[in-house]
Design a protein around this motif. Structure first.
Motif, short mmCIF file in Angstrom:
data_model
loop_
_atom_site.label_atom_id
_atom_site.label_comp_id
_atom_site.label_asym_id
_atom_site.label_seq_id
_atom_site.Cartn_x
_atom_site.Cartn_y
_atom_site.Cartn_z
N ARG A 7 0.84 -1.19 0.00
CA ARG A 7 0.00 0.00 0.00
C ARG A 7 0.88 1.26 0.00
O ARG A 7 0.66 2.19 -0.77
CB ARG A 7 -0.92 0.00 1.21
CG ARG A 7 -1.82 1.24 1.24
CD ARG A 7 -2.73 1.28 2.44
NE ARG A 7 -3.38 0.00 2.63
CZ ARG A 7 -3.80 -0.45 3.80
NH1 ARG A 7 -3.62 0.26 4.89
NH2 ARG A 7 -4.39 -1.62 3.90
N THR A 8 1.88 1.27 0.85
CA THR A 8 2.79 2.42 0.91
C THR A 8 3.58 2.55 -0.39
O THR A 8 3.76 3.66 -0.91
CB THR A 8 3.76 2.27 2.09
OG1 THR A 8 3.00 2.08 3.28
CG2 THR A 8 4.64 3.49 2.25
N TRP A 11 1.50 4.23 -3.06
CA TRP A 11 1.40 5.68 -2.90
C TRP A 11 2.70 6.38 -3.31
O TRP A 11 2.67 7.43 -3.95
CB TRP A 11 1.00 6.04 -1.46
CG TRP A 11 -0.46 5.85 -1.23
CD1 TRP A 11 -1.06 4.87 -0.50
CD2 TRP A 11 -1.51 6.65 -1.78
NE1 TRP A 11 -2.43 5.01 -0.55
CE2 TRP A 11 -2.73 6.10 -1.33
CE3 TRP A 11 -1.55 7.77 -2.60
CZ2 TRP A 11 -3.97 6.65 -1.68
CZ3 TRP A 11 -2.78 8.31 -2.95
CH2 TRP A 11 -3.97 7.75 -2.49
#
Length: 161
Positions: A7-8, A11
């Motif tokens: 997820r990081t 981004w």
């Protein structure tokens, strides 16, 4: 709550190239004119933004991972071009382009000459701006290559509970 490196990484893969492109466009608004090699560094970032955005749309985790990793590769490619460009600016090696201004195709030679005289000649081997001795190409190389490594590391992490 699960901590998920993917997820990081998604981004970062989206926001890093978007921020670098915004910085490049912002520098143009402030009067800097990009050379040919500056534009070369932007193309992988444009593609990385699209690929990273697609990683938010697809569902299977393995497909998300592939999109994020591909975006990371694109960010790294821009960083490699930036490193090459910075080396040309610091005269560590020769550039592979004349880095002259591009002109529209005219059938009238006088119109082409008038356009050429009205445009600034931007050389790839002369940095237009630097901070602490590092040019914009150098900052792109540092941020892009570091960001790509971070994307790869985070994407490889397994989700933890």
């Amino acid at each position: 709550m699960r901590k998920d490196g993917l997820r990081t990484a998604r981004w970062i893969a989206l926001l890093l190239p978007a921020a670098l492109l915004a910085g490049a466009w912002g520098s143009q608004l402030l009067g800097l004119v990009p050379c040919e090699m500056c534009h070369w560094q932007r193309w992988p970032h444009y593609a990385a933004v699209v690929v990273a955005a697609l990683s938010f749309v697809v569902r299977p985790r393995v497909v998300q991972m592939l999109f994020v990793l591909f975006a990371g590769v694109l960010v790294a490619v821009s960083g490699a071009i930036g490193l090459f460009h910075a080396g040309v600016e610091y005269h560590w090696w020769q550039g592979i382009t004349a880095c002259t201004t591009s002109l529209a195709q005219h059938s009238d030679p006088m119109a082409m000459l008038k356009e050429a005289l009205g445009k600034p000649m931007i050389r790839c081997d002369v940095p237009q701006w630097s901070l602490f001795g590092i040019s914009l190409a150098g900052y792109n190389a540092i941020l892009s290559l570091s960001g790509a490594v971070l994307i790869f590391i985070l994407a490889a992490r397994r989700p933890r509970a």
